[in-house]
Design an enzyme around this catalytic site. Structure first.
Site, mmCIF file in Angstrom:
data_model
loop_
_atom_site.group_PDB
_atom_site.id
_atom_site.type_symbol
_atom_site.label_atom_id
_atom_site.label_comp_id
_atom_site.label_asym_id
_atom_site.label_seq_id
_atom_site.Cartn_x
_atom_site.Cartn_y
_atom_site.Cartn_z
ATOM 1 N N TYR A 14 0.831 -0.994 -0.154
ATOM 2 C CA TYR A 14 -0.098 0.097 -0.080
ATOM 3 C C TYR A 14 0.856 1.432 0.028
ATOM 4 C CZ TYR A 14 -3.777 -3.114 0.756
ATOM 5 O OH TYR A 14 -4.582 -4.501 0.910
ATOM 6 N N TYR A 141 -14.076 -6.807 5.323
ATOM 7 C CA TYR A 141 -12.837 -6.958 4.371
ATOM 8 C C TYR A 141 -12.459 -8.456 4.513
ATOM 9 C CZ TYR A 141 -7.522 -6.927 3.238
ATOM 10 O OH TYR A 141 -6.541 -7.151 2.695
ATOM 11 N N ASP A 242 -15.222 -15.402 9.146
ATOM 12 C CA ASP A 242 -13.655 -15.080 8.645
ATOM 13 C C ASP A 242 -13.155 -14.547 9.997
ATOM 14 O OD1 ASP A 242 -11.395 -13.861 8.093
ATOM 15 O OD2 ASP A 242 -12.158 -12.719 6.489
ATOM 16 N N LYS A 271 -3.215 -15.554 10.413
ATOM 17 C CA LYS A 271 -2.588 -14.663 11.039
ATOM 18 C C LYS A 271 -1.827 -15.028 12.393
ATOM 19 C CE LYS A 271 -4.846 -10.349 9.689
ATOM 20 N NZ LYS A 271 -3.582 -9.747 8.907
#
Length: 429
Positions: A14, A141, A242, A271
């Site tokens: 990003y 997201y 999620d 993660k």
């Protein structure tokens, strides 16, 4: 370090190659600290994008990695199995909701989402139905790969420029009732309407339970999630949760779905699975879903990553899950939550602050103006912390081992930023 080479040739996430942001050279990390090349120690408020829950350089995780690498770092998972994969899957199944029986190991969070979506599509194909749509929430997201982007809010996310190229799915209004507020029944109306009208096309609902992460750091009421589960049951639609960001204790429960006392049909984790040591994720599902998929035309689930079941990652993940099993995270996360509850509301007095919110080891300061990333990052480093905000969100997800003094230093740095107008962009910018 050759920072000039880095700035000229290495494309960081990003960031722009035209105006690259400053990158801070890290030499090592230990406990809750990241150490820069000049010797400066930074209290990590991000857990390396929410993954390093046990902190850095953990002796038990190091030992697991050292022991495994002397045996084998990788073998293909097709036609081969090994003890690290068996052990990590045993530990996973002992921790997740008990309706889940099958584990598909994957490479990253985005890939776990891709796997879950393919699993749902293949499930309905095996049942003789074409259900090409997914229902999800605004401000959600789910990752940066194409299928994951397609169920990420196309209008309020970093992926808006891909609109028109991605498959188009259904988006319901996100709940407005906060976690600590009185439930507002109107929050579920749009979701119920979408499911009522379109359930014959919908393969699955996919959402982030309780906390919407990179789409806005929104923390919503458990009743919404309970009603979503009930509606999925009523209309015969699969539910994918999620939990890549929320799993393994981040919200104060081992999995965020426990706040609503529900179980998914498919669960995505990643993660914190290896506490940030290696990339590894998993999609877990029920026997009914797995057997239906495999009873279809293909006779198997049509996915197989090269690095699936990587032994080195599995060994570290198993060691990380053994730390979770010991239960110290519960008191650690509670201590962090109490610190946020005590300190974050005091920041509401600053004009720049729109709202503060927290849950478990998640603390969020939402501002009226977007941050000036270059300036605010330099200020945080000056104050001896590592916090990586985005847009109008300054958020903290510290390692569970963080002590009150570490949390104080993080929040003091945020307060310093709120006192510095140059840390924020003006409307003209």
């Amino acid at each position: 370090m050759d920072l000039a080479f880095d700035r000229q040739h290495i494309w960081h996430p990003y960031t722009s190659t035209l105006t690259p942001l400053t990158c801070y050279p890290v030499t090592h990390a230990d406990g809750v600290f990241i150490y820069l090349e000049d010797g400066k120690a930074l209290v990590d408020g991000m857990s390396s994008w929410w993954s390093a829950i046990h902190g850095y350089n953990h002796p038990r995780l190091n030992a697991a990695a050292h022991q495994q690498i002397d045996k084998m770092s990788h073998v293909m998972f097709g036609g081969i199995t090994h003890q690290p994969a068996i052990e990590v899957c045993q530990r996973l199944l002992s921790l997740v909701p008990n309706n889940l029986e099958h584990v598909f190991l994957a490479d990253s969070g985005s890939v776990a989402v891709e796997v879950s979506l393919k699993m749902a599509l293949q499930y309905w194909h095996a049942k003789g139905e074409q259900r090409p749509k997914f229902l999800t929430l605004r401000h959600g997201y789910h990752g940066d790969t194409f299928a994951a982007m397609s169920v990420t809010d196309p209008d309020n996310s970093m992926h808006t420029l891909y609109k028109g190229f991605l498959p188009e799915h259904l988006f319901a209004k996100s709940p407005n009732t906060g976690f600590w507020e009185a439930w507002d029944e109107r929050d579920i109306e749009d979701f119920r309407h979408q499911l009522t009208e379109n359930h014959r096309q919908i393969a699955a609902v996919i959402l982030e339970p309780i906390v919407q992460g990179a789409g806005g750091m929104r923390i919503y009421h458990p009743e919404f999630l309970r009603q979503v589960r009930a509606l999925c049951d009523e209309f015969g639609v699969l539910l994918i949760l999620d939990e890549i960001a929320t799993g393994f204790g981040r919200t104060g429960k081992l999995f965020a779905c426990e706040h609503a006392n529900i179980q998914p049909d498919i669960l995505c984790v990643g993660k914190a699975l290896t506490s940030g040591y290696m990339t590894l994720s998993a999609a877990l599902t029920t026997k009914e879903v797995a057997d239906t998929v495999c009873g279809g035309e293909a006779g198997c689930f049509m996915h197989g990553p090269t690095f699936m079941g990587n032994p080195l990652a599995c060994a570290v993940a198993s060691a990380s899950l053994s730390l979770i099993e010991e239960g110290h995270w519960q008191q650690q996360v509670k201590q962090i939550e109490l610190g946020f509850a005590e300190r974050l509301p005091l920041l509401n007095r600053y004009p720049q602050v729109k709202a503060t919110r927290w849950l478990g080891a998640i603390g969020v300061v939402e501002t009226h103006q977007p941050v000036n990333m270059e300036v605010i990052q330099a200020l945080f480093v000056q104050h001896g912390v590592w916090i990586r905000p985005f847009g109008r969100l300054i958020y903290m997800m510290p390692p569970f081992i963080s002590e009150p003094q570490h949390l104080d230093q993080l929040i003091q740095a945020v307060e310093a930023a709120l006192q510095s107008p140059e840390c924020f962009l003006s409307d003209a910018d």
